[in-house]
Scaffold this active site. Sequence first.
Site, PDB file in Angstrom:
ATOM      1  N   ASN A 188      33.801  40.284  69.597  1.00 45.25           N
ATOM      2  CA  ASN A 188      35.244  40.016  69.580  1.00 45.25           C
ATOM      3  C   ASN A 188      35.446  38.576  69.125  1.00 45.25           C
ATOM      4  OD1 ASN A 188      37.944  39.653  70.023  1.00 45.25           O
ATOM      5  ND2 ASN A 188      37.862  39.917  72.254  1.00 45.25           N
ATOM      6  N   TRP A 189      35.873  38.446  67.890  1.00 45.65           N
ATOM      7  CA  TRP A 189      36.034  37.096  67.335  1.00 45.65           C
ATOM      8  C   TRP A 189      37.282  36.393  67.861  1.00 45.65           C
ATOM      9  CZ3 TRP A 189      34.777  37.745  61.367  1.00 45.65           C
ATOM     10  CH2 TRP A 189      33.380  37.865  61.226  1.00 45.65           C
ATOM     11  N   LYS A 190      38.173  37.155  68.497  1.00 50.45           N
ATOM     12  CA  LYS A 190      39.444  36.574  68.964  1.00 50.45           C
ATOM     13  C   LYS A 190      40.120  35.864  67.782  1.00 50.45           C
ATOM     14  CE  LYS A 190      37.555  36.480  73.574  1.00 50.45           C
ATOM     15  NZ  LYS A 190      37.529  35.900  74.912  1.00 50.45           N
ATOM     16  N   HIS A 230      42.948  43.919  76.367  1.00 48.25           N
ATOM     17  CA  HIS A 230      42.123  42.755  76.709  1.00 48.25           C
ATOM     18  C   HIS A 230      42.890  41.889  77.709  1.00 48.25           C
ATOM     19  CE1 HIS A 230      39.888  39.020  76.365  1.00 48.25           C
ATOM     20  NE2 HIS A 230      38.903  39.720  75.837  1.00 48.25           N
ATOM     21  N   GLU A 232      43.299  38.841  77.874  1.00 51.00           N
ATOM     22  CA  GLU A 232      44.118  37.799  77.243  1.00 51.00           C
ATOM     23  C   GLU A 232      45.453  38.376  76.780  1.00 51.00           C
ATOM     24  OE1 GLU A 232      41.094  36.455  74.516  1.00 51.00           O
ATOM     25  OE2 GLU A 232      39.990  35.624  76.207  1.00 51.00           O
ATOM     26  N   GLU A 271      35.472  43.480  81.974  1.00 57.59           N
ATOM     27  CA  GLU A 271      35.431  42.052  81.687  1.00 57.59           C
ATOM     28  C   GLU A 271      36.109  41.291  82.820  1.00 57.59           C
ATOM     29  OE1 GLU A 271      34.973  41.264  77.155  1.00 57.59           O
ATOM     30  OE2 GLU A 271      37.082  41.344  77.644  1.00 57.59           O
ATOM     31  N   GLY A 327      34.658  33.337  78.708  1.00 62.33           N
ATOM     32  CA  GLY A 327      34.730  32.013  78.096  1.00 62.33           C
ATOM     33  C   GLY A 327      34.440  30.876  79.066  1.00 62.33           C
ATOM     34  N   SER A 335      30.971  36.031  78.899  1.00 58.93           N
ATOM     35  CA  SER A 335      29.864  35.078  78.744  1.00 58.93           C
ATOM     36  C   SER A 335      28.514  35.749  78.487  1.00 58.93           C
ATOM     37  CB  SER A 335      29.788  34.134  79.957  1.00 58.93           C
ATOM     38  OG  SER A 335      30.989  33.389  80.081  1.00 58.93           O
ATOM     39  N   GLY A 337      32.263  37.747  73.182  1.00 58.11           N
ATOM     40  CA  GLY A 337      33.213  36.814  72.570  1.00 58.11           C
ATOM     41  C   GLY A 337      32.488  35.715  71.821  1.00 58.11           C
ATOM     42  N   GLY A 338      32.392  34.552  72.437  1.00 58.02           N
ATOM     43  CA  GLY A 338      31.841  33.363  71.789  1.00 58.02           C
ATOM     44  C   GLY A 338      30.538  33.577  71.037  1.00 58.02           C
TER      45      GLY A 338
HETATM   46  P1  13P Z   1      33.094  35.404  76.001  1.00 59.75           P
HETATM   47  O1  13P Z   1      31.877  36.185  75.604  1.00 59.75           O
HETATM   48  O2  13P Z   1      33.395  34.264  75.074  1.00 59.75           O
HETATM   49  O3  13P Z   1      33.083  35.026  77.440  1.00 59.75           O
HETATM   50  O4  13P Z   1      34.353  36.397  75.820  1.00 59.75           O
HETATM   51  C1  13P Z   1      34.306  37.643  76.406  1.00 59.75           C
HETATM   52  C2  13P Z   1      35.437  38.445  75.898  1.00 59.75           C
HETATM   53  O5  13P Z   1      36.585  38.215  76.250  1.00 59.75           O
HETATM   54  C3  13P Z   1      35.151  39.498  74.927  1.00 59.75           C
HETATM   55  O6  13P Z   1      36.245  40.317  74.728  1.00 59.75           O
END
Ligand code: 13P
Length: 251
Positions: A9-11, A95, A97, A167, A173, A212, A233-234
Site C-alpha cells: 500500500n503506497w498510500k 483502511h 486512515e 491492521e 506507521g 509495520s 505500507g512503508g
Molecule cells: P505501515 O506498514 O507503514 O505500518 O502501514 C501499514 C498500512 O497501513 C498498510 O495498509
Amino acid sequence: MRRQLIAGNWKMHKNSETARGFAKEFIKLYDFTPEVDVCIAAPFTELLALEEMFRDTDLLTAAQNMHFEDQGAFTGEISAPMLAEIGVDYVIIGHSERRAYFAETDEMVNKKVKKAFQWNITPIICCGETLAQRDQGLETHIVRHQVVMALAGLPDELVAKAAIAYEPVWAIGTGRVATPQQAEDMSKVIRDVVRVYHGDAADSVRILYGGSVKPENAKEILDMEDIDGALVGGASLDPVDFLKIIQAAEN
Ligand code: 13P
C-alpha cells in the site's frame, strides 16, 4: 490451501517517475512463485502505468479506495467500473486512515465491498482497533463488529473470495508491530466470526496482517497458521524490502 497475498500500500507516495522506476526494478527482481499473489496499491494516477508495466508478469494492481456508486455527481471520486476498465484486480476498502480522516463508516465499507465484487475486483477489507480501544479491552468487539458489518448481506461464495486485513491502528506507521501471537489471535477471531455468519467461507477467506511489517519481522508473522499474507505500507515503497517480504511468505 489458501494462497498467500502480499499487498503493498503506497498510500499517497510516489509520482509517475518514481512509480515507474519502482516497477522497472521490481519486475527485474521478482520471480513468480505459485504460493503467493502480489499486488501493489498505487495512487489512482499511477494505476494505469503499473497495469501496463505488469501486463506480462504475474504482478497485480490494487486501488486504495473507490466509491460505492457506478457513476454520478461525486466530485473527486473514482468508481469500480473505472477501475475495472483499466484492469485493476484488488481494492483496499475501509483502511483506518480513510475511516479516521475521511469519515468512512461501516455502512459505506459494506456498500463498497458489494460494488467491488459486482465489478470483479477483489476487496481487501481493513479492520482494526485503536490503542485506546485495546487499552479498554475492546479490540475483539471492535474488530468483530467491523468484519460482520463489512460482509453483511454478501453471499458466502463471495465472502470466500475476499481478503480481510487486520491492521491495528496503533501499529500503522509507528514501528510498533503487533506480536505474531497478537496478530494470530485476532486472525482467529476474524475467521471464527466469518464462520458464524458465512460458514465454510471462513476456510477460504484470506486474512492478512498489516502494521509495520518489515523484512525483519515478516517471516514470523507470515508463519502463523491463520495469517495468509500482509498489507505492507512503508516497506512496500522500496522494491528490495518488498521483495524480501514476499520471499518470507514463500518459505
Ligand atoms: P505501515 O506498514 O507503514 O505500518 O502501514 C501499514 C498500512 O497501513 C498498510 O495498509
